[in-house]
Structure formats: structure tokens, C-alpha cells
Design a protein around this motif. Sequence first.
Motif, PDB file in Angstrom:
ATOM      1  N   ASN A  84       0.642  -1.647   0.434  1.00 10.33           N
ATOM      2  CA  ASN A  84       0.328   0.355   0.219  1.00 10.33           C
ATOM      3  C   ASN A  84       1.003   1.149   0.219  1.00 10.33           C
ATOM      4  OD1 ASN A  84      -2.502  -0.622   0.486  1.00 10.33           O
ATOM      5  ND2 ASN A  84      -2.488  -1.888   1.611  1.00 10.33           N
ATOM      6  N   PHE A  85       0.267   2.139  -0.599  1.00 11.45           N
ATOM      7  CA  PHE A  85       0.970   3.608  -0.837  1.00 11.45           C
ATOM      8  C   PHE A  85       0.110   4.691  -0.537  1.00 11.45           C
ATOM      9  CE2 PHE A  85       2.495   6.964  -4.300  1.00 11.45           C
ATOM     10  CZ  PHE A  85       3.710   6.444  -4.559  1.00 11.45           C
ATOM     11  N   PRO A  86       1.374   5.544  -0.188  1.00  9.87           N
ATOM     12  CA  PRO A  86       2.481   5.442   0.635  1.00  9.87           C
ATOM     13  C   PRO A  86       2.304   5.028   1.782  1.00  9.87           C
ATOM     14  CG  PRO A  86       1.649   8.437   0.683  1.00  9.87           C
ATOM     15  CD  PRO A  86       0.270   7.373  -0.041  1.00  9.87           C
ATOM     16  N   GLN A  87       3.213   4.753   2.582  1.00 11.48           N
ATOM     17  CA  GLN A  87       2.996   3.597   3.330  1.00 11.48           C
ATOM     18  C   GLN A  87       4.430   5.195   4.625  1.00 11.48           C
ATOM     19  OE1 GLN A  87       1.830   1.309   4.521  1.00 11.48           O
ATOM     20  NE2 GLN A  87       3.145   0.347   6.075  1.00 11.48           N
ATOM     21  N   THR A  88       2.900   5.183   5.596  1.00 10.33           N
ATOM     22  CA  THR A  88       3.290   6.412   6.681  1.00 10.33           C
ATOM     23  C   THR A  88       4.349   5.733   7.435  1.00 10.33           C
ATOM     24  OG1 THR A  88       1.764   5.401   8.799  1.00 10.33           O
ATOM     25  CG2 THR A  88       1.513   6.805   7.636  1.00 10.33           C
ATOM     26  N   TYR A  89       4.874   4.071   7.567  1.00  9.52           N
ATOM     27  CA  TYR A  89       6.033   3.858   8.421  1.00  9.52           C
ATOM     28  C   TYR A  89       7.190   4.012   7.382  1.00  9.52           C
ATOM     29  CZ  TYR A  89       4.737   0.156  11.985  1.00  9.52           C
ATOM     30  OH  TYR A  89       4.456  -0.698  12.852  1.00  9.52           O
ATOM     31  N   SER A  90       6.920   4.232   5.998  1.00 11.03           N
ATOM     32  CA  SER A  90       8.444   3.771   4.820  1.00 11.03           C
ATOM     33  C   SER A  90       9.050   5.632   5.456  1.00 11.03           C
ATOM     34  CB  SER A  90       8.387   3.710   3.730  1.00 11.03           C
ATOM     35  OG  SER A  90       7.915   2.568   3.956  1.00 11.03           O
ATOM     36  N   MET A  91       7.958   6.523   5.009  1.00  6.26           N
ATOM     37  CA  MET A  91       8.708   8.003   5.108  1.00  6.26           C
ATOM     38  C   MET A  91       8.674   8.376   6.944  1.00  6.26           C
ATOM     39  SD  MET A  91       7.447   7.908   1.917  1.00  6.26           S
ATOM     40  CE  MET A  91       7.935   9.375   1.601  1.00  6.26           C
ATOM     41  N   VAL A  92       8.554   7.968   8.052  1.00  8.99           N
ATOM     42  CA  VAL A  92       8.655   8.063   9.077  1.00  8.99           C
ATOM     43  C   VAL A  92       9.732   7.525   9.529  1.00  8.99           C
ATOM     44  CG1 VAL A  92       8.514   6.738  11.401  1.00  8.99           C
ATOM     45  CG2 VAL A  92       6.440   8.066   9.944  1.00  8.99           C
ATOM     46  N   GLY A  93       9.896   5.900   8.310  1.00 10.18           N
ATOM     47  CA  GLY A  93      11.684   5.946   8.694  1.00 10.18           C
ATOM     48  C   GLY A  93      12.610   6.809   7.882  1.00 10.18           C
ATOM     49  N   LEU A  94      11.985   7.129   6.837  1.00  7.17           N
ATOM     50  CA  LEU A  94      13.188   8.358   6.205  1.00  7.17           C
ATOM     51  C   LEU A  94      12.919   9.217   6.762  1.00  7.17           C
ATOM     52  CD1 LEU A  94      12.601   9.621   2.357  1.00  7.17           C
ATOM     53  CD2 LEU A  94      13.335  10.653   4.120  1.00  7.17           C
ATOM     54  N   ILE A  95      12.691  10.282   7.869  1.00  6.62           N
ATOM     55  CA  ILE A  95      12.775  11.064   8.426  1.00  6.62           C
ATOM     56  C   ILE A  95      13.612  10.937   9.392  1.00  6.62           C
ATOM     57  CG2 ILE A  95      11.229  12.986  10.007  1.00  6.62           C
ATOM     58  CD1 ILE A  95       9.073  12.781   8.008  1.00  6.62           C
ATOM     59  N   ASN A  96      12.866   9.724  10.218  1.00  9.38           N
ATOM     60  CA  ASN A  96      13.917   9.552  11.812  1.00  9.38           C
ATOM     61  C   ASN A  96      15.441   9.342  11.757  1.00  9.38           C
ATOM     62  OD1 ASN A  96      12.019   9.952  13.287  1.00  9.38           O
ATOM     63  ND2 ASN A  96      11.607   7.638  13.269  1.00  9.38           N
ATOM     64  N   CYS A  97      15.676   9.124  10.041  1.00 10.59           N
ATOM     65  CA  CYS A  97      16.702   8.428   9.805  1.00 10.59           C
ATOM     66  C   CYS A  97      17.575   9.713   9.576  1.00 10.59           C
ATOM     67  CB  CYS A  97      17.252   7.955   8.930  1.00 10.59           C
ATOM     68  SG  CYS A  97      16.673   6.266   8.925  1.00 10.59           S
ATOM     69  N   ALA A  98      17.340  10.483   8.344  1.00  8.67           N
ATOM     70  CA  ALA A  98      17.614  12.095   7.896  1.00  8.67           C
ATOM     71  C   ALA A  98      18.129  12.597   9.311  1.00  8.67           C
ATOM     72  CB  ALA A  98      17.245  12.465   7.178  1.00  8.67           C
ATOM     73  N   MET A  99      17.274  12.839  10.710  1.00  7.39           N
ATOM     74  CA  MET A  99      17.714  13.637  11.504  1.00  7.39           C
ATOM     75  C   MET A  99      18.475  12.888  12.004  1.00  7.39           C
ATOM     76  SD  MET A  99      14.965  16.105  11.523  1.00  7.39           S
ATOM     77  CE  MET A  99      15.234  16.436  13.228  1.00  7.39           C
ATOM     78  N   ARG A 100      18.842  12.076  12.003  1.00  4.04           N
ATOM     79  CA  ARG A 100      19.571  11.123  13.123  1.00  4.04           C
ATOM     80  C   ARG A 100      21.210  11.242  12.452  1.00  4.04           C
ATOM     81  NH1 ARG A 100      19.068   7.562  17.124  1.00  4.04           N
ATOM     82  NH2 ARG A 100      17.156   7.375  17.806  1.00  4.04           N
ATOM     83  N   LEU A 101      21.116  10.770  11.140  1.00  4.74           N
ATOM     84  CA  LEU A 101      22.575  11.075  10.075  1.00  4.74           C
ATOM     85  C   LEU A 101      23.379  12.539   9.546  1.00  4.74           C
ATOM     86  CD1 LEU A 101      21.878   7.756   8.488  1.00  4.74           C
ATOM     87  CD2 LEU A 101      24.078   8.025   9.921  1.00  4.74           C
ATOM     88  N   SER A 102      22.761  13.178   9.888  1.00  5.45           N
ATOM     89  CA  SER A 102      22.577  14.817   9.398  1.00  5.45           C
ATOM     90  C   SER A 102      23.687  15.217  10.114  1.00  5.45           C
ATOM     91  CB  SER A 102      21.518  15.872   8.661  1.00  5.45           C
ATOM     92  OG  SER A 102      21.998  16.858   8.405  1.00  5.45           O
ATOM     93  N   ILE A 103      24.231  15.974   9.367  1.00  5.13           N
ATOM     94  CA  ILE A 103      25.793  17.062   9.583  1.00  5.13           C
ATOM     95  C   ILE A 103      24.960  18.067  10.595  1.00  5.13           C
ATOM     96  CG2 ILE A 103      27.586  16.396   8.871  1.00  5.13           C
ATOM     97  CD1 ILE A 103      27.582  18.838   7.159  1.00  5.13           C
ATOM     98  N   GLY A 104      25.361  18.674  11.395  1.00  5.71           N
ATOM     99  CA  GLY A 104      24.466  19.904  12.311  1.00  5.71           C
ATOM    100  C   GLY A 104      24.845  21.256  11.067  1.00  5.71           C
ATOM    101  N   TRP A 105      23.959  22.011  11.825  1.00  8.37           N
ATOM    102  CA  TRP A 105      23.763  23.342  10.663  1.00  8.37           C
ATOM    103  C   TRP A 105      25.374  23.775  10.987  1.00  8.37           C
ATOM    104  CZ3 TRP A 105      20.297  25.318   7.068  1.00  8.37           C
ATOM    105  CH2 TRP A 105      18.754  25.087   7.263  1.00  8.37           C
ATOM    106  N   GLU A 106      25.677  24.043  12.133  1.00  5.92           N
ATOM    107  CA  GLU A 106      27.260  24.562  12.514  1.00  5.92           C
ATOM    108  C   GLU A 106      27.778  24.032  11.744  1.00  5.92           C
ATOM    109  OE1 GLU A 106      26.081  21.877  15.096  1.00  5.92           O
ATOM    110  OE2 GLU A 106      24.873  23.451  14.662  1.00  5.92           O
ATOM    111  N   GLU A 107      27.684  23.257  11.539  1.00  9.92           N
ATOM    112  CA  GLU A 107      28.856  21.680  10.748  1.00  9.92           C
ATOM    113  C   GLU A 107      28.756  22.389   9.385  1.00  9.92           C
ATOM    114  OE1 GLU A 107      29.595  17.577  12.325  1.00  9.92           O
ATOM    115  OE2 GLU A 107      27.579  18.257  13.266  1.00  9.92           O
TER     116      GLU A 107
END
Length: 595
Positions: A570-593
Motif C-alpha cells: 500500500n502507498f504511500p506507507q507512513t511507516y516508510s516515510m517515517v523511517g526516512l525522516i528519522n534516519c535523516a534527522m539522526r545522520l545529518s551533520i549539524g547546521w553549525e558543522e
Amino acid sequence: MSDLNLGILGNCIIAALVDTEARIVWGCLPRLDGDPVFCALLDNGPDPERGGYWSLTLPNGRTREQAYLPNTAVLRTVIGDAEGNAIEILDFAPRHKQYGRMYRPPMLVRCVRPLSGRPRIVTHLLPRFQNGELRPNITRGSNHARYVGPTQTLRLTTDAPLSYVLEHVPFLLDRPMHFVLGPDEILNADIAETAGGLLARTRDYWRDWARSLTIPFEWQDEVIRAAVTLKLCAYEETGAVVAALTTSIPEAAHSQRNWDYRFCWLRDAYFVIQAMNRLGVTTTMEAYIGYIMDIVGDVETQGLGPLFAITRSADLSERVAPALAGYRGMGPVRIGNEAWLQVQNDVYGSVVLAATHVFFDRRLELADRHGLFEQLERIGSRAVQVWDKPDAGLWELRTREHVHTFSAVMCWAACDRLAKIAGVIGRRERAAYWRERADAMHARICAEAWHEPGGYFASCFGGGDLDASLLLLNELDFLTADDPRFAATVDAIGTSLRSGDFLYRYQIPDDFGRPETAFTVCAFWYVEALTALGRRDEARDLFGKLLARRNPLGLLSEDLDWHTGEQWGNFPQTYSMVGLINCAMRLSIGWEEAF
């Protein structure tokens, strides 16, 4: 042949899916779980007049470009032909503030204009009613047509030649034209001005909303698109959050794993709330708390079901829609979902976790903190009763029950968070009470779920099978990242459930045999777990590969084919879009970096 290279139109009351040829092939009216008046996505019959779609195109054209207007839910499609003719289509569902409230009618608007040459366009507006069974009766006026069904009537208002529209005859697009499809209400205004004004206000609303997001430095476009998508899966009128916008897109070809996801799973909704909170969007959580607190009245005597309709009905009896052949002919098409009858004990943790943030965020005004806490305590009491009892589990097994580790951990999380909430609101006795229960549950889970021969946490008490949901043991605060048991469990899951860039949710046969596709969010959970363990380079590499699996408009479904990467489920799957957001928030360098 249908595929999931689709875009979403929506306004938090309705949603529709648009394919790469600018055909609206799925759309439920007058709300997210309503009658799919556009249902061609699930009915690929040989007769082009069979209906269930709305096309607007050049007779011999092909799509040249398709993208959202930046940071909005307005979809732009450019179609051209070999003779140099080209048109632009802007599709959207109106959403903006008006008279102190949100204007979000069950309406779709299509604005089309010539870009080059002398294009001749043709449109097929062919809605169907009662899950594809009925063609509407059509009546017409001077600038409108009415599509009359047994329970609702749609009205198309347009400044295009109405006879050509109704007879599907190509006509010259010599000026911008507009199509407004919605309730059977008279439009007492200029059509072009109305459509243009709705477009401008809707575009501005979404851009303002996107500006309010707390986004990471990296992957900004990807996160914004995921956030808009999650927003469109929230039914604003009640606060419910649907798991997906479709029904019966199979998890794998001819698998019979065809389910209706247009309902609010308490578990899925928690993950959406968590992701939106991380982006600074607390309104989704506040609305959802109102929704869920309205359905916990009988929790002490009857327990809490795993899913509900967006208007809180618990009876979601499953039936088959006989008029629809299914996605690529792979039926059945199911309406309703028998999972509503299941026991899924993780729901108690899901409710408490979804509400926890409101007690700690000083920006939020909570009129009755103690009253809400006492309601949540009722949920916690039920968690204490059932945490070590068999259930269908996270993956909703239909013919077997076990004491699932994930369900037990979520019940522990309910008690753990209640202890923390009690502490912050000054209820010391209750904090001690809930801490005692959480600690006792934690000790027993560690004893019962630990598989000593393999050296990892197993999917069930006393079992030995692996389950990708246990990648969340750190995310849920059950284990610290430096606990060797967490690292061992992550390694075991990576060894046994990972194949290439994807992960199985489990490997054991279930009610339909062994899973044939990867469950998309499991790979994102693995990325999060690697990040927690300090394996950032490995996590970033895998995250990049997962982002490459999104469709051209940045969206993800529930499942991915192991070999081709094709999207299923099923589409779009909220689980999948949540996973994308959570990973990006964890992995991104900080704005100050970055500077």
C-alpha cells in the motif's frame, strides 16, 4: 501496466493519486476512507472506457516533466508531443486558512494552460461509485456536469467546452482552462478567478507550513516531501492518522497479501506522531490525542483494539469488492480489515508513547495534565495485565499467537513513560508505582526473550527466531546503545534478515508462506540501529541506497522487491516515510558543522 510511480494530491480530508501520465487513478470521496470514485489503480481491465480515472492530456502526448511545486502538495506535469505542442497541468486539493478556520473541501482542482504550439487536449472524467460497481448518471448545465451516484453526487465546474469534455472530444487549448470537481454545490464566481485564487492560497499555505519545520541540514528536500506526505495521511477533522491511502496493493506479486490500510493503526500513528514531533510539528500529536482519548473508555473491560476507522468506529469487517480486478489483476480487493478483531498488546505502549511528548514540551498548553495522566494510567493498567500474554504481534499473524517480545517491550514502555510523566507533574507515589512495574517487566523480558544459544533477543518468549522490530530496542529506550545485548541483536538481525540493501521483517513462514519482499521500514530501522552503535559511515551508505529506491516524486510504499527494487504494498506507507525522516534527522551533520 500500473505501477507505484504516483504522486499525491490532498488536503487532510481527501487524497488522490496521480500517475506519470497525469491520470488521477485513485481517490476516495468525500474522505480518506470513502468510496474510491477513482479506482483504476485497482482495475486494469481492457476497456479504456471502463472508468475509475480522470485523464487530461494531449492525444499523442507524453510526459516530459513531473514534479511538485517546491515545498507544496501542488503537482505540476508538463506533457508534450512530437509536433512541438506542450501543456502544463497543475493539480491540487484546496487547503488554506479562511475566516479563522481551515478551508479543506472534498475537492480536486486541475489548471491547464498551453506552453507551446497549438495543443489540442482531451479529457476523460470517468468516476465510479460503490467500489467500482456503478457508473454515475450524468446531467449537465451551462458550465457544469453532475455525476450522480446512490450516496453522493459530484459536480464538475469548468470553463472548457463542456460538450467536448463530456464526449471526450479533443479541443484546442488556446487559453488557460480550469476544472473544479467537488460536492454538488453551485459555484457563484468566475471559474478562472476561483481556481487561480485557490491555487495561490494553497501553494502559499504549504510553503508557510514547510517553513515551520525543524529540518536537518542534509536531505532537506527528501525530509520536506516525507513530512508533507505524512501530513496528507492525517484526517484533520478527527485527528486520526491512516497507515496508507490505498487498499489491496499486494505486498508481492500474486501473494494474496492484499490489505486495506485506510484506517488508523495505533502503532503506526505513534510512529508518525514521533517523527512529526521531531520536525517541530506538534499539532498532529495534539489532534491525535483528542482522537485516541475518545476511544479508551472501555479499555479496562474490553481492551483496546489495534486499529479504528478515522471516525473511531471499531467494526471494520472485511469484504471483497467484486467489481475490481485488483492491482495488475492481482485481486482480491479488500474493503475493511479483519485485524480489528486481533489482540495486539503493543497498542498500550503506542498510546502512551504518542501522548508523552505533550507533558514535556513547554510550548504546549495542556489544560488538564493530571486528567490526561489519569486516562493514560488506565492504558498502563491494561498493559500490566497483558504484557506477558500471547497476541498476534506487530506483524498481525492471523492464525497463531505468541508472547511477542516487541509487544512486551511496548507494554514496558507504557509503564516507563508513565513513571517519567508522573515525576514531571509531581505525582511521586504514582512515579514510584509505575517505576516498580516497569522494572519488574524489564527484568522478565530480558530473561524470557533472550536466546542464549544465539546470543540475541528473539521474536518471542522462549523462542529463537529473529524479528526486525527488535532493532528498535534502543530507540524505545529499553536498552542503551552501549549494551552488548543490543549490538549482538543488531548483528544477528543484519546477518540473518538482511539481503543486499533490504531486510526481511522475519524469515519464518506465516499464514501465507514466507515473505517474498522486503518490508521497507525495516531497512530504515537498521540504519537507525547502526547509527546508535556508532557505525555512521555504514549507516549513511545504506541510507543513500534506500533514498535511491523512492519513486520519482520522492515517495515510498510498504515493500520493495529484492531484485529490482520495485515498490509493492500500500502507498504511500507512513511507516516508510517515517523511517526516512528519522534516519535523516539522526545522520545529518549539524547546521553549525556545514559552514
